[in-house]
Design a protein around this motif. Sequence first.
Motif, PDB file in Angstrom:
ATOM      1  N   HIS A   1       5.692   4.690   1.018  1.00 51.88           N
ATOM      2  CA  HIS A   1       6.269   5.891   1.634  1.00 51.88           C
ATOM      3  C   HIS A   1       7.414   5.519   2.566  1.00 51.88           C
ATOM      4  O   HIS A   1       8.483   6.151   2.547  1.00 51.88           O
ATOM      5  CB  HIS A   1       5.197   6.650   2.420  1.00 51.88           C
ATOM      6  CG  HIS A   1       4.230   7.395   1.551  1.00 51.88           C
ATOM      7  ND1 HIS A   1       3.385   8.375   2.025  1.00 51.88           N
ATOM      8  CD2 HIS A   1       3.951   7.306   0.226  1.00 51.88           C
ATOM      9  CE1 HIS A   1       2.651   8.847   1.040  1.00 51.88           C
ATOM     10  NE2 HIS A   1       2.959   8.204  -0.064  1.00 51.88           N
TER      11      HIS A   1
ATOM     12  N   GLN B   1      -0.535  14.187  -7.715  1.00 52.55           N
ATOM     13  CA  GLN B   1      -0.760  14.427  -6.281  1.00 52.55           C
ATOM     14  C   GLN B   1      -0.171  13.299  -5.434  1.00 52.55           C
ATOM     15  O   GLN B   1       0.464  13.544  -4.396  1.00 52.55           O
ATOM     16  CB  GLN B   1      -2.259  14.566  -6.006  1.00 52.55           C
ATOM     17  CG  GLN B   1      -2.868  15.843  -6.578  1.00 52.55           C
ATOM     18  CD  GLN B   1      -4.386  15.825  -6.578  1.00 52.55           C
ATOM     19  OE1 GLN B   1      -5.015  14.739  -6.551  1.00 52.55           O
ATOM     20  NE2 GLN B   1      -4.994  17.007  -6.635  1.00 52.55           N
ATOM     21  N   LYS B   2      -0.364  12.090  -5.873  1.00 49.53           N
ATOM     22  CA  LYS B   2       0.166  10.954  -5.129  1.00 49.53           C
ATOM     23  C   LYS B   2       1.698  10.943  -5.162  1.00 49.53           C
ATOM     24  O   LYS B   2       2.356  10.567  -4.180  1.00 49.53           O
ATOM     25  CB  LYS B   2      -0.385   9.642  -5.693  1.00 49.53           C
ATOM     26  CG  LYS B   2      -1.864   9.404  -5.370  1.00 49.53           C
ATOM     27  CD  LYS B   2      -2.359   8.107  -5.971  1.00 49.53           C
ATOM     28  CE  LYS B   2      -3.819   7.840  -5.595  1.00 49.53           C
ATOM     29  NZ  LYS B   2      -3.970   7.598  -4.120  1.00 49.53           N
TER      30      LYS B   2
ATOM     31  N   LYS C   1      -4.288  13.181 -10.426  1.00 43.79           N
ATOM     32  CA  LYS C   1      -4.291  12.286  -9.261  1.00 43.79           C
ATOM     33  C   LYS C   1      -2.921  11.617  -9.073  1.00 43.79           C
ATOM     34  O   LYS C   1      -2.410  11.517  -7.952  1.00 43.79           O
ATOM     35  CB  LYS C   1      -5.382  11.215  -9.419  1.00 43.79           C
ATOM     36  CG  LYS C   1      -6.801  11.739  -9.271  1.00 43.79           C
ATOM     37  CD  LYS C   1      -7.817  10.632  -9.513  1.00 43.79           C
ATOM     38  CE  LYS C   1      -9.241  11.124  -9.343  1.00 43.79           C
ATOM     39  NZ  LYS C   1      -9.570  11.441  -7.927  1.00 43.79           N
ATOM     40  N   ILE C   2      -2.331  11.143 -10.184  1.00 39.11           N
ATOM     41  CA  ILE C   2      -1.008  10.519 -10.105  1.00 39.11           C
ATOM     42  C   ILE C   2       0.020  11.537  -9.593  1.00 39.11           C
ATOM     43  O   ILE C   2       0.881  11.235  -8.757  1.00 39.11           O
ATOM     44  CB  ILE C   2      -0.577   9.979 -11.484  1.00 39.11           C
ATOM     45  CG1 ILE C   2      -1.312   8.686 -11.809  1.00 39.11           C
ATOM     46  CG2 ILE C   2       0.924   9.747 -11.557  1.00 39.11           C
ATOM     47  CD1 ILE C   2      -0.787   7.464 -11.063  1.00 39.11           C
TER      48      ILE C   2
ATOM     49  N   GLY D   1       2.979  13.407  -2.669  1.00 40.13           N
ATOM     50  CA  GLY D   1       2.862  12.821  -1.330  1.00 40.13           C
ATOM     51  C   GLY D   1       3.913  11.759  -1.070  1.00 40.13           C
ATOM     52  O   GLY D   1       4.423  11.627   0.050  1.00 40.13           O
ATOM     53  N   ALA D   2       4.248  10.982  -2.086  1.00 38.19           N
ATOM     54  CA  ALA D   2       5.227   9.910  -1.918  1.00 38.19           C
ATOM     55  C   ALA D   2       6.575  10.452  -1.461  1.00 38.19           C
ATOM     56  O   ALA D   2       7.335   9.750  -0.783  1.00 38.19           O
ATOM     57  CB  ALA D   2       5.388   9.145  -3.228  1.00 38.19           C
TER      58      ALA D   2
ATOM     59  N   HIS E   1       0.067   0.491  -9.044  1.00 42.86           N
ATOM     60  CA  HIS E   1      -0.871   0.404  -7.928  1.00 42.86           C
ATOM     61  C   HIS E   1      -2.286   0.840  -8.315  1.00 42.86           C
ATOM     62  O   HIS E   1      -3.279   0.263  -7.826  1.00 42.86           O
ATOM     63  CB  HIS E   1      -0.347   1.268  -6.767  1.00 42.86           C
ATOM     64  CG  HIS E   1      -1.186   1.201  -5.538  1.00 42.86           C
ATOM     65  ND1 HIS E   1      -1.320   0.047  -4.779  1.00 42.86           N
ATOM     66  CD2 HIS E   1      -1.936   2.165  -4.917  1.00 42.86           C
ATOM     67  CE1 HIS E   1      -2.116   0.288  -3.746  1.00 42.86           C
ATOM     68  NE2 HIS E   1      -2.505   1.569  -3.812  1.00 42.86           N
ATOM     69  N   VAL E   2      -2.399   1.859  -9.188  1.00 42.14           N
ATOM     70  CA  VAL E   2      -3.737   2.368  -9.527  1.00 42.14           C
ATOM     71  C   VAL E   2      -4.279   1.756 -10.816  1.00 42.14           C
ATOM     72  O   VAL E   2      -5.404   2.064 -11.213  1.00 42.14           O
ATOM     73  CB  VAL E   2      -3.726   3.912  -9.655  1.00 42.14           C
ATOM     74  CG1 VAL E   2      -3.228   4.554  -8.369  1.00 42.14           C
ATOM     75  CG2 VAL E   2      -2.892   4.368 -10.857  1.00 42.14           C
TER      76      VAL E   2
ATOM     77  N   LEU F   1       3.325   3.749  -8.300  1.00 42.19           N
ATOM     78  CA  LEU F   1       1.968   4.305  -8.275  1.00 42.19           C
ATOM     79  C   LEU F   1       1.197   3.912  -9.530  1.00 42.19           C
ATOM     80  O   LEU F   1       0.001   3.604  -9.458  1.00 42.19           O
ATOM     81  CB  LEU F   1       2.037   5.836  -8.162  1.00 42.19           C
ATOM     82  CG  LEU F   1       2.425   6.381  -6.785  1.00 42.19           C
ATOM     83  CD1 LEU F   1       2.793   7.859  -6.869  1.00 42.19           C
ATOM     84  CD2 LEU F   1       1.278   6.174  -5.788  1.00 42.19           C
TER      85      LEU F   1
ATOM     86  N   ASP G   1       0.854  -1.195   0.000  1.00 44.18           N
ATOM     87  CA  ASP G   1       0.000   0.000   0.000  1.00 44.18           C
ATOM     88  C   ASP G   1       0.886   1.240   0.000  1.00 44.18           C
ATOM     89  O   ASP G   1       2.111   1.151   0.087  1.00 44.18           O
ATOM     90  CB  ASP G   1      -0.959  -0.003   1.195  1.00 44.18           C
ATOM     91  CG  ASP G   1      -0.226  -0.148   2.524  1.00 44.18           C
ATOM     92  OD1 ASP G   1       0.975   0.255   2.603  1.00 44.18           O
ATOM     93  OD2 ASP G   1      -0.819  -0.642   3.487  1.00 44.18           O
ATOM     94  N   GLU G   2       0.241   2.392  -0.073  1.00 43.99           N
ATOM     95  CA  GLU G   2       1.011   3.626  -0.177  1.00 43.99           C
ATOM     96  C   GLU G   2       1.810   3.906   1.083  1.00 43.99           C
ATOM     97  O   GLU G   2       2.921   4.465   1.013  1.00 43.99           O
ATOM     98  CB  GLU G   2       0.088   4.801  -0.518  1.00 43.99           C
ATOM     99  CG  GLU G   2      -0.414   4.764  -1.964  1.00 43.99           C
ATOM    100  CD  GLU G   2      -1.256   5.977  -2.332  1.00 43.99           C
ATOM    101  OE1 GLU G   2      -0.732   7.104  -2.215  1.00 43.99           O
ATOM    102  OE2 GLU G   2      -2.414   5.790  -2.734  1.00 43.99           O
TER     103      GLU G   2
END
Length: 995
Positions: free
Chosen positions: A119, A239-240, A236-237, A243-244, A171-172, A168, A114-115
Amino acid sequence: MALPDDFLPLDAIPEPLAAPLRHARERLATALEQADNLAEMQKREGPGESWLALAPHRREQLARVLAVSEFVAETLIRHPDWLPQLDALGELDAAPDADTLSETLAERLEAAEDEAAMHAAVRRFRQVRMLGIVWRDLTRPPGIDMWATAGAVTRLAETCLEQALAWLERHVEARWGRPGPRADGSEQRLVVLGMGKLGAGELNLSSDIDLIFAFPEKGETVGGRKTLEHQEYFTKIGQKLIGALDAVTADGFAFRVDMRLRPLGDGGPLVGNFASLASYYQDQGREWERYAMLKARPVAGDLEAGTELLASIRPFVYRRYLDFGAIESLRELKAMINREVRRRGMQDNIKLGPGGIREVEFVVQAFQLIRGGRDTELQVTSLKTALERLPELGLLPSEVVDELMPDYVFLRDLEHAIQALEDRQTQTLPAEELARERVALALDMEDWPALMARLDEVRERVRRHFDAVIADPEEADGDASAAGGGGIELEEWRALWRDEPDEEEALARLEEAGFTDPTAAYRRLRTLRDSRQVQAMQRIGYERLEALMPLLLDAAAASEAPDVALERVLPLVEAVLRRTAYLALLRENPEALEHLMHLCSASPWIAEQLARHPILLDELLTPDTLYTPADKARLADELRQALGRIPEGDEEAELEALRVFKHAQVLHVAASDIAGTRHLMKVSDYLTYIAEVILETVLAMAWKHLTRKHGFPLRRDGERCGQAPEFLIIGYGKLGGIELGYGSDLDLVFLHDGATRGSTDGDRPIDNAVFFTRLGQRIIHLLTAVTPAGSLYEVDMRLRPSGNAGLLVSSLDAFADYQRREAWTWEHQALVRARVVAGHDTLAEGFDAVRGEILGRERDVEALREEVVAMRHKMRKHLASQAEGDDFDLKQDPGGMVDIEFLCQFAVLAMSHDSPALLQWSDNMRILETLESSGRLPAEDGERLREAYLACRTAAHRAALTGDPARGDNADFATHRQAVIAVWQRLLEPASGDA
């Protein structure tokens, strides 16, 4: 396992840092003991043994690193097993390469489900690698310097970005699918552009990373449970991905991410497609965004598409002309930074403060913005690379770069040392005594005062070089209002330009400044100021004109002939009102303004050339080359370099580059001519060199174009031609005689030695004869096509066999046959002045043999004399002055240049069968010398003819520069004309009493 008290050698540690180091050792000993206990419980080997096994030199390094960096101490206390790991991997001595980094992180991320797990893996990976980077930076093993440290941090950031993005995407994928393909069927991925020091490949130890996100084309995702528009998917990618790296978790963060450099900053979309980005930069891009985009580089995602995107916006970043307007923007940006530094009391900031890191970057980036469009070698993101190239391009002296480079390295080393203390993004000098001791040790300085003394020296040098490049020219001499031309101050010139004083006062000032006709000068200024073009200017252009005009008026007043200078320069100002970068160029370079006044005062031809081709103003910036024309070898090299900067296949850019090159080189010759640094013969030599180099280049371009399209033609011997053009360009007239003037056209004849039958061997074959005809047509097109920079030369092909009725291109055999059987005497006269100016060496030997055979044949001298005299009389009837006056036509009237040319041609045709040395030369001066040395002409006559020819040519040359008719005063030339007429009568019209 306890660490012994003497585990860390203290010999090289300053006394103030000894106690903190002992405290760090105690904390490490506790951490190791706990780690060993835990390992024993888990039945695995603990790190303690590995620590005790560290080699003595490694312990010395450890003592130094711990004494400087609390970041390293805290990291090892939390993770004591990392030091033995890095030691075993060799990372304490050398940085891992990009592939190793990618494989290591990819392996870690495979286990992340998971994210949150992703991370954690990214952060731990970053911390381990940063431990190694800081260690190497503070211990400096072989091959490690500031640049290596900056490169290692950059590779680490790129690895984290790419691997996190790839994770990512996988993952998506089940939920949102993958982006739909591009119109050409290729896949789409997010494009991540690194900006700032990430784009430059020169990140600092604790740098944040500036990014811009993009994607190629609009569309929808495919293959997922939910379909998304590409805009939403990539947002969305993105933004993720932020965050990563940026989100603060229990493991800290990997890299702070700054997205404010994207179009419209925080108010704009996070991601843009290529079309919208290109449109934004073209229509709305601001000057600071050009500055930012200098550093843009694809760092993750689709690197190839990123390169494509940057190529599409390169014209926004790099202007085709020299863009001195960029300096104004940099000056404003620096002033804004200075205000912020003062407001926030940031004088101790080694990046933004005076003489700091940013000022070195400004110096380099100023040259990139101004000249990068022309000097494509500067289109690089690395400051180090760009700075190293400035001396090679003649933009900064080597001595300046030899100071700036080590000073920049020192500032960046200091920055790294400050950041290594706590892995914190700061460039502020520490205030606390202990931190200062740590920084001094990191830089191997004796103490803090010694470090500050060195820093002061560095800052002073950097500030001096920064001011030399960025400072306002009106402030460069200290007093912006100092009196200049005619004792008038700049502020008075500014008021006069703005029409603030009444007319009477304005006229008085102009007269005081040395204008002999102040009314005309005043009228010219008012006409320009009130013109529709000036009134319609946009704000930035008008501001540049307002800034330039006081300096221009001052320079005109300081020139030898203010009225003439102003009259000739104002049309140039009018010509560049819509290309205001040239206004900025002159405003930013007062010396260039002086050269402009000097050259335009001396020559309306130069003034006209500059107004027609303002790009030539660039040449005024380098006086060394402006007044020193290049020899043929250097010309060829410069043209090769200029064309080498143009992308393959961009014919329009090649044509433009050829024309700019020609105009610039001719300007160099004219400037040296006016300055009196070149003898007339040399001036013609240089103008001829320029034509020859261009013809050689154009022939090679045309040959390459035709052979790519149609393949190679057959030689006469049945073999195929090769890569080298098997073709000849023969120069006749002034080109053949090495007597080109400033506006001379080119008299050319084209020859080949190909087979009469057969065809080329390409995919689109054509007959041999058609190939060589098209080659000739292509050459003429390249020479005469009109681009924004004009044409290269007018071309005259009428001297080819049968003139305009003949074939454009002849074989060497057909040319020889024509000369033997059909050519008129005047055509043999023209052949005297013919020589190979470009083409194949073997073919050139063949032409020389034919020329020698034709000119060297024995002739009926009486018949020859009659034909030459008849032709000369015919010319005089049509071209000479019709009535005697105070002056005469330097070229066509009796006793002028054409008489001397005909004498030389007659002599070669009549005498070379007995005196073959006459066949060697195509220029009149050396033919006359040969006639004299071979005893065919008395020495006194030879000398008089040479003096007369040189005098007439010099006067004609001057007339071309000054815009006057090519006529000479009878009184001045009487002796020369009488000498020519006397020899003419003796050799060609012995029975005639006059000419």
